[in-house]
Design a protein around this motif. Sequence first.
Motif, short mmCIF file in Angstrom:
data_model
loop_
_atom_site.label_atom_id
_atom_site.label_comp_id
_atom_site.label_asym_id
_atom_site.label_seq_id
_atom_site.Cartn_x
_atom_site.Cartn_y
_atom_site.Cartn_z
N ASN A 285 -0.51 6.46 -10.20
CA ASN A 285 0.20 7.74 -10.21
C ASN A 285 -0.48 8.77 -9.30
O ASN A 285 0.18 9.60 -8.66
N ASP A 286 -1.82 8.69 -9.19
CA ASP A 286 -2.54 9.57 -8.26
C ASP A 286 -2.20 9.20 -6.81
O ASP A 286 -2.03 10.08 -5.95
N SER A 287 -2.09 7.91 -6.55
CA SER A 287 -1.76 7.45 -5.20
C SER A 287 -0.35 7.88 -4.82
O SER A 287 -0.11 8.30 -3.67
N LEU A 288 0.59 7.77 -5.75
CA LEU A 288 1.96 8.20 -5.50
C LEU A 288 2.01 9.70 -5.23
O LEU A 288 2.73 10.16 -4.33
N LYS A 289 1.25 10.46 -5.99
CA LYS A 289 1.21 11.91 -5.78
C LYS A 289 0.67 12.24 -4.39
O LYS A 289 1.20 13.11 -3.68
N ASP A 290 -0.38 11.53 -3.98
CA ASP A 290 -0.95 11.76 -2.66
C ASP A 290 0.05 11.39 -1.56
O ASP A 290 0.11 12.05 -0.51
N ALA A 291 0.80 10.31 -1.77
CA ALA A 291 1.82 9.91 -0.80
C ALA A 291 2.91 10.98 -0.69
O ALA A 291 3.32 11.35 0.42
N ILE A 292 3.36 11.48 -1.84
CA ILE A 292 4.37 12.54 -1.85
C ILE A 292 3.86 13.76 -1.10
O ILE A 292 4.54 14.32 -0.22
N ASP A 293 2.66 14.18 -1.43
CA ASP A 293 2.07 15.38 -0.80
C ASP A 293 1.95 15.19 0.71
O ASP A 293 2.21 16.12 1.49
N PRO B 37 0.81 -1.22 0.00
CA PRO B 37 0.00 0.00 0.00
C PRO B 37 0.84 1.27 0.00
O PRO B 37 1.94 1.31 0.58
N ILE B 38 0.31 2.30 -0.65
CA ILE B 38 0.93 3.63 -0.65
C ILE B 38 -0.18 4.65 -0.45
O ILE B 38 -1.35 4.39 -0.75
N GLY B 39 0.17 5.83 0.05
CA GLY B 39 -0.82 6.87 0.24
C GLY B 39 -0.63 7.62 1.54
O GLY B 39 0.44 7.55 2.16
N PRO B 40 -1.66 8.32 2.01
CA PRO B 40 -1.55 9.14 3.22
C PRO B 40 -1.57 8.33 4.51
O PRO B 40 -1.99 7.19 4.53
N LEU B 41 -1.09 8.98 5.58
CA LEU B 41 -1.08 8.45 6.95
C LEU B 41 -0.01 7.39 7.18
O LEU B 41 -0.09 6.62 8.15
N ASP B 42 1.02 7.37 6.34
CA ASP B 42 2.11 6.40 6.49
C ASP B 42 3.12 6.95 7.50
O ASP B 42 4.24 7.33 7.16
N ILE B 43 2.72 6.96 8.77
CA ILE B 43 3.50 7.68 9.77
C ILE B 43 4.82 7.01 10.12
O ILE B 43 5.76 7.69 10.53
N PRO C 199 8.13 0.23 4.42
CA PRO C 199 9.31 0.12 3.54
C PRO C 199 9.12 0.83 2.20
O PRO C 199 10.07 1.44 1.69
N THR C 200 7.91 0.77 1.63
CA THR C 200 7.68 1.48 0.37
C THR C 200 7.65 2.99 0.60
O THR C 200 8.13 3.75 -0.24
N GLY C 201 7.10 3.40 1.72
CA GLY C 201 7.17 4.81 2.08
C GLY C 201 8.61 5.27 2.22
O GLY C 201 8.97 6.40 1.83
N GLU C 202 9.47 4.41 2.75
CA GLU C 202 10.89 4.74 2.87
C GLU C 202 11.53 4.92 1.50
O GLU C 202 12.39 5.79 1.32
N ILE C 203 11.13 4.11 0.52
CA ILE C 203 11.65 4.28 -0.84
C ILE C 203 11.28 5.65 -1.37
O ILE C 203 12.12 6.37 -1.94
N ILE C 204 10.01 6.02 -1.18
CA ILE C 204 9.55 7.34 -1.66
C ILE C 204 10.32 8.44 -0.95
O ILE C 204 10.77 9.42 -1.59
N LEU C 205 10.51 8.31 0.35
CA LEU C 205 11.23 9.33 1.11
C LEU C 205 12.69 9.43 0.69
O LEU C 205 13.23 10.53 0.55
N ARG C 206 13.35 8.29 0.51
CA ARG C 206 14.75 8.33 0.07
C ARG C 206 14.86 9.01 -1.28
O ARG C 206 15.81 9.76 -1.53
N PHE C 207 13.90 8.75 -2.14
CA PHE C 207 13.90 9.42 -3.44
C PHE C 207 13.72 10.93 -3.26
O PHE C 207 14.47 11.72 -3.85
N LEU C 208 12.75 11.34 -2.46
CA LEU C 208 12.49 12.76 -2.26
C LEU C 208 13.68 13.47 -1.60
O LEU C 208 13.94 14.65 -1.86
N ARG C 209 14.39 12.76 -0.74
CA ARG C 209 15.55 13.34 -0.05
C ARG C 209 16.83 13.22 -0.88
O ARG C 209 17.90 13.59 -0.42
N ARG C 210 16.70 12.66 -2.07
CA ARG C 210 17.81 12.47 -3.00
C ARG C 210 18.92 11.60 -2.40
O ARG C 210 20.11 11.89 -2.52
N ARG C 211 18.49 10.53 -1.78
CA ARG C 211 19.41 9.59 -1.15
C ARG C 211 19.31 8.20 -1.78
O ARG C 211 19.47 7.18 -1.11
N MET C 212 19.01 8.17 -3.06
CA MET C 212 18.91 6.90 -3.77
C MET C 212 19.73 6.98 -5.06
O MET C 212 19.19 7.22 -6.14
#
Length: 328
Positions: free
Chosen positions: A312-320, A171-177, A181-194
């Motif tokens: 892609n909408d779900s990924l955008k919501d997760a990023i936001d 699963p991906i999306g909001p409230l991933d506090i 592990p998939t949220g971590e992938i998104i975060l590492r990408f956003l932090r430019r650590r991948m």
Amino acid sequence: MTTKVFVTGATGFVGANLVRLLIQKKYQVRVLARSHSTLNNLKDLDVDIVFGDLNDIDLAEKIRGCKFLFHVAAYYSLYQIDKNQLYISNVIGTRSILKAAKQANVERIVYTSSVAAIGVKETGEIVNENYQAPVDKIIGHYKKSKYWAEQEVYKAVANGQNIIIVNPSTPIGPLDIKPTPTGEIILRFLRRRMPAYVDTGLNLIDVRDVAHGHILALERGEVGQRYILGNKNMSLKALLDELSYLTGLKAPRRTLPIWIPLILAWMGEYILCSFGKKQGIPLDGVRMSTKSMYYDSSKAVNELKISYKPINDSLKDAIDWFVNNGYV
């Protein structure tokens, strides 16, 4: 009268989204939370919180009065050091709450398993609910614990309990506090650590679709059946390319030979850990990435009538959500 439901794991990613949907659908929600749990995901929600643990001796009394139960809670770790806790929480805890639910006269239960319990084929083929990897081929104690927890469900069904199993993919999306592990992938990408990626694949689904799938399983699921809740099979490279498209950040172009993270993970778990150091990459997580984890969820589409949001909408919501909540 408003129907009362009991939810475990409500403070987590899937559980918090499920609770919100249940409230929208006018259910009266009671949740089980441990005394030390972070309750941020339940803030300002109209829920009845009871504090306790899955293995409490008075668990039936905490459930009593609820017509339905969603057992979403699970202990998640890929580290070898957490082996015992995984089986205590996920297997014995599932056995305990099913027994308590029977004592409390719960009419119907939705058990949140995982595609982890199903496993993957050695060939990397797409599999559905009819496939079951031999337990000795399932990688890691977390996935094995989910397999054995399912066996507890099947025993309870054989003894007359009304239980449906759902097997969410990733699963991906909001409230991933935590985050997952998939949220971590998104975060590492956003932090430019991948700087590089491994050649693997996974099945993605919006967490809100997972929540909806739970309610559809309650309403339409067949007792003793399992339903994969998954949407889109994607390679990790395709996922990173989509994140690049959504954010304008560059995706890594180099693949990482699997032996590099394997060595680092082995050193972390068997050398650094013995000195009390942070473990870093879990060895089982690296081992899992050697196989593409692709699944077919057509049974849930055909029988539960679930529909899915575009990934892609779900990924955008997760990023936001990560950006708006200060993770980046």
